[in-house]
Design a protein around this motif. Structure first.
Motif, mmCIF file in Angstrom:
data_model
loop_
_atom_site.group_PDB
_atom_site.id
_atom_site.type_symbol
_atom_site.label_atom_id
_atom_site.label_comp_id
_atom_site.label_asym_id
_atom_site.label_seq_id
_atom_site.Cartn_x
_atom_site.Cartn_y
_atom_site.Cartn_z
ATOM 1 N N LEU A 116 0.789 -1.211 -0.137
ATOM 2 C CA LEU A 116 0.025 0.155 -0.091
ATOM 3 C C LEU A 116 0.808 1.375 0.170
ATOM 4 O O LEU A 116 0.555 2.216 -0.508
ATOM 5 C CB LEU A 116 -0.880 -0.018 1.266
ATOM 6 C CG LEU A 116 -1.739 1.021 1.170
ATOM 7 C CD1 LEU A 116 -2.773 0.916 -0.018
ATOM 8 C CD2 LEU A 116 -2.561 0.739 2.427
ATOM 9 N N ASP A 117 1.998 1.283 0.579
ATOM 10 C CA ASP A 117 2.850 2.424 0.861
ATOM 11 C C ASP A 117 3.534 2.875 -0.709
ATOM 12 O O ASP A 117 3.870 3.754 -1.159
ATOM 13 C CB ASP A 117 4.008 2.189 1.862
ATOM 14 C CG ASP A 117 3.552 2.120 2.997
ATOM 15 O OD1 ASP A 117 2.393 2.703 3.185
ATOM 16 O OD2 ASP A 117 4.031 1.493 4.396
ATOM 17 N N GLU A 118 3.846 1.578 -1.283
ATOM 18 C CA GLU A 118 4.580 1.627 -2.585
ATOM 19 C C GLU A 118 3.598 2.026 -3.832
ATOM 20 O O GLU A 118 3.985 2.488 -4.762
ATOM 21 C CB GLU A 118 5.154 0.273 -3.009
ATOM 22 C CG GLU A 118 6.212 0.008 -1.965
ATOM 23 C CD GLU A 118 6.794 -1.378 -2.433
ATOM 24 O OE1 GLU A 118 7.964 -1.679 -2.400
ATOM 25 O OE2 GLU A 118 5.977 -2.327 -2.643
ATOM 26 N N ILE A 119 2.118 1.718 -3.826
ATOM 27 C CA ILE A 119 1.372 1.873 -4.663
ATOM 28 C C ILE A 119 1.234 3.303 -5.359
ATOM 29 O O ILE A 119 1.070 3.556 -6.513
ATOM 30 C CB ILE A 119 -0.063 1.177 -4.542
ATOM 31 C CG1 ILE A 119 -0.928 0.980 -5.772
ATOM 32 C CG2 ILE A 119 -0.886 2.165 -3.671
ATOM 33 C CD1 ILE A 119 -0.271 -0.349 -6.676
ATOM 34 N N SER A 120 1.138 4.096 -4.364
ATOM 35 C CA SER A 120 1.060 5.622 -4.997
ATOM 36 C C SER A 120 2.316 6.069 -5.673
ATOM 37 O O SER A 120 2.216 7.180 -6.528
ATOM 38 C CB SER A 120 0.708 6.617 -3.704
ATOM 39 O OG SER A 120 2.005 6.513 -2.931
ATOM 40 N N PHE A 121 3.459 5.478 -5.598
ATOM 41 C CA PHE A 121 4.693 5.667 -6.126
ATOM 42 C C PHE A 121 4.738 5.148 -7.661
ATOM 43 O O PHE A 121 5.402 5.514 -8.382
ATOM 44 C CB PHE A 121 5.792 5.713 -5.497
ATOM 45 C CG PHE A 121 5.889 6.359 -4.236
ATOM 46 C CD1 PHE A 121 6.367 7.781 -4.317
ATOM 47 C CD2 PHE A 121 5.489 5.976 -2.979
ATOM 48 C CE1 PHE A 121 6.303 8.569 -3.193
ATOM 49 C CE2 PHE A 121 5.661 6.490 -1.885
ATOM 50 C CZ PHE A 121 6.231 7.975 -2.013
ATOM 51 N N PHE A 122 3.893 4.102 -7.755
ATOM 52 C CA PHE A 122 3.945 3.275 -8.872
ATOM 53 C C PHE A 122 2.940 3.531 -10.050
ATOM 54 O O PHE A 122 3.145 3.703 -11.296
ATOM 55 C CB PHE A 122 3.700 1.703 -8.564
ATOM 56 C CG PHE A 122 3.554 0.717 -9.648
ATOM 57 C CD1 PHE A 122 4.852 0.302 -10.096
ATOM 58 C CD2 PHE A 122 2.444 0.316 -10.129
ATOM 59 C CE1 PHE A 122 4.829 -0.680 -11.435
ATOM 60 C CE2 PHE A 122 2.144 -0.661 -11.199
ATOM 61 C CZ PHE A 122 3.442 -1.143 -11.905
ATOM 62 N N ILE A 123 1.561 3.789 -9.630
ATOM 63 C CA ILE A 123 0.291 3.917 -10.553
ATOM 64 C C ILE A 123 0.556 5.267 -11.501
ATOM 65 O O ILE A 123 0.953 6.368 -10.868
ATOM 66 C CB ILE A 123 -1.015 3.840 -9.625
ATOM 67 C CG1 ILE A 123 -1.062 5.118 -8.957
ATOM 68 C CG2 ILE A 123 -1.187 2.619 -9.275
ATOM 69 C CD1 ILE A 123 -2.363 5.046 -8.143
ATOM 70 N N GLU A 124 0.061 5.099 -12.577
ATOM 71 C CA GLU A 124 0.115 6.299 -13.308
ATOM 72 C C GLU A 124 -1.386 7.058 -13.137
ATOM 73 O O GLU A 124 -2.359 6.595 -13.569
ATOM 74 C CB GLU A 124 0.255 5.987 -14.904
ATOM 75 C CG GLU A 124 0.088 7.237 -15.658
ATOM 76 C CD GLU A 124 1.221 8.443 -15.521
ATOM 77 O OE1 GLU A 124 0.972 9.438 -15.325
ATOM 78 O OE2 GLU A 124 2.277 8.010 -15.608
ATOM 79 N N PRO A 125 -1.444 8.174 -12.564
ATOM 80 C CA PRO A 125 -2.932 8.666 -12.380
ATOM 81 C C PRO A 125 -3.289 8.935 -13.695
ATOM 82 O O PRO A 125 -3.059 9.504 -14.579
ATOM 83 C CB PRO A 125 -2.574 10.244 -11.609
ATOM 84 C CG PRO A 125 -0.973 9.927 -10.907
ATOM 85 C CD PRO A 125 -0.516 8.856 -12.036
ATOM 86 N N GLY A 126 -4.642 8.341 -13.575
ATOM 87 C CA GLY A 126 -5.464 8.459 -14.919
ATOM 88 C C GLY A 126 -6.750 9.455 -14.760
ATOM 89 O O GLY A 126 -7.056 10.004 -13.832
ATOM 90 N N LEU A 127 -7.106 9.737 -16.126
ATOM 91 C CA LEU A 127 -8.494 10.555 -16.072
ATOM 92 C C LEU A 127 -9.450 9.561 -16.557
ATOM 93 O O LEU A 127 -9.362 9.062 -17.873
ATOM 94 C CB LEU A 127 -8.210 11.831 -16.744
ATOM 95 C CG LEU A 127 -9.500 12.591 -17.382
ATOM 96 C CD1 LEU A 127 -10.041 13.167 -15.791
ATOM 97 C CD2 LEU A 127 -9.057 13.722 -18.235
ATOM 98 N N ALA A 128 -10.673 9.445 -16.048
ATOM 99 C CA ALA A 128 -11.890 8.621 -16.512
ATOM 100 C C ALA A 128 -12.666 9.858 -17.037
ATOM 101 O O ALA A 128 -13.295 10.535 -16.508
ATOM 102 C CB ALA A 128 -12.665 7.981 -15.406
#
Length: 424
Positions: A116-128
């Motif tokens: 959970l700590d790593e996920i925010s640095f991994f995902i590419e913030p998307g736009l729906a």
């Protein structure tokens, strides 16, 4: 790293591409997902392959996971995902962004790829992209994100968008979900506009439409397979591999039963019996059913009959609701939460709908044998496993009056010709 033009800046897909590729064999994903991703990487690295690749995976076998990982595997920078509906758009933005969405974990979290700590640095913030916008607002918005997930009809002829004014090289990767829609005018106009994209990935469980293949430059399904298919796996292979539920067909009633209410009640009784059986086999969840009708009027009538026959949920709530693609989604939310046991739909209102508690699909209409997309797409709603060890066999129920046994028997056969009257 690819040579990025003025529309591109490094994305997290680029940043983490090597890590994903190095660990692809270790990821807790389905074998078919891994094989599809390897096939896509090989396809787009080959100099003699088309820049469009088709991946055929049965419903429930992990197309969304392939979509979520493909941009990392392919070292993509700017990604456009085209979907047929707001429902699928919302599901996919949750798969990509998860914890940024109130609906569910991301695919990466669900598959325990990262903490959970790593996920925010991994995902590419998307736009729906759920709202219709003018070009003036849309182009700057699209430039501001490296991941856009949008319903095709937001670019349609009735929208405020002139797609010709959107730079055709704005995305280097275009992913087309439920790609059997591609020959439709709106879809073709959008996807063909972004021909400059170096990669176009088509995902579907049903790689045909109308008179045959998806692509108009090939004449048959076999020719399409030779030119465009990067990876394909059959439903039976996925069942045998334990990825999706097996299917059984249950027919009730008399072939000449002319009374519609009698048919509805007979199918309702069969649904009740099967759901009770499934709950006994796997008591960890409350199983649900979806019922396919032909019109909104029929859907409403069936819902009303079922609410008189089925016991209330938790002693209060009516057990059946309709979803016909025209309400505000509250019925759909109640069903997904497990607060209703039956969802009555018409047409393709819930194509691509993801709910692993659905273990029964009932058909209360005559789906024509030529409708090669509608039948398998609807039946696919009940094959998604609720857990890796899900012991339930999904059930397709129909009344003899509607003559659906032939459709079930031919479920795994791809025809090279024929008109699909339901696909428009």
């Amino acid at each position: 790293m690819m040579n990025l033009g003025p529309n591109f800046a490094q994305s997290r897909f680029n940043l983490h591409s090597q890590m994903i590729n190095n660990n692809l064999r270790k990821l807790k994903i389905y074998p078919q997902q891994r094989a599809a991703l390897v096939a896509l990487r090989k396809w787009f690295n080959a100099p003699d392959k088309d820049k469009t690749a088709l991946v055929v995976l049965p419903t429930g076998a992990g197309k969304s996971g392939v979509a979520a990982l493909a941009p990392f595997v392919l070292n993509a920078t700017r990604v456009l995902v085209i979907t047929p509906s707001e429902i699928i758009t919302k599901q996919l933005i949750a798969d990509f962004n998860g914890s940024l969405s109130p609906e569910k974990q991301s695919f990466y979290e669900a598959r325990e790829m990262l903490s959970l700590d790593e996920i925010s640095f991994f995902i590419e913030p998307g736009l729906a992209q759920l709202k219709s916008l003018t070009n003036t607002a849309l182009v700057p918005l699209f430039r501001s994100r490296n991941l856009i997930i949008a319903n095709a009809h937001k670019f349609g002829s009735h929208s405020n968008v002139n797609i010709e004014q959107i730079p055709n090289d704005l995305f280097d990767t275009v992913i087309v979900d439920e790609a059997h829609h591609y020959p439709a005018e709106t879809w073709k106009r959008i996807i063909d506009h972004f021909q400059a994209a170096s990669r176009r990935i088509f995902l579907t469980a049903t790689p045909y439409r109308k008179s045959g293949p998806i692509f108009d430059d090939v004449a048959t399904i076999n020719e399409q397979r030779q030119k465009y298919v990067a990876y394909e796996v059959s439903r039976q292979e996925c069942v045998l591999g334990g990825l999706i539920r097996g299917l059984e067909f249950l027919e009730r009633g008399l072939l000449n039963e002319a009374n519609e209410e009698t048919r509805v009640i007979e199918i309702a009784q069969a649904i009740q019996q099967k759901l009770a059986e499934h709950d006994q086999i796997d008591s960890t969840i409350r199983h649900q059913a979806m019922v396919l009708t032909h019109t909104i009027t029929e859907a409403t009538m069936v819902k009303d009959i079922y609410n008189n026959l089925f016991p209330p949920i938790n002693g209060q709530k009516k057990p059946a609701v309709t979803y016909v693609g025209q309400d505000n989604g509250s019925n759909l939310i109640e069903f997904k939460k497990g607060n209703r046991c039956v969802m009555v739909v018409c047409g393709k209102a819930l194509e691509g709908f993801d709910c692993n508690r659905v273990s029964v699909c009932a058909i209360l209409r005559n789906v024509q044998p030529a409708s090669k997309v509608l039948f398998p797409q609807f039946v696919g709603r009940c094959v998604r496993k609720a857990s890796d060890n899900d012991p339930v066999t999904a059930t397709v129920i129909s009344h003899a009056f509607h003559r659906q046994r032939a459709n079930f028997d031919n479920l795994d056969k791809l025809a090279d010709a024929g008109v699909d009257p339901e696909d428009d």
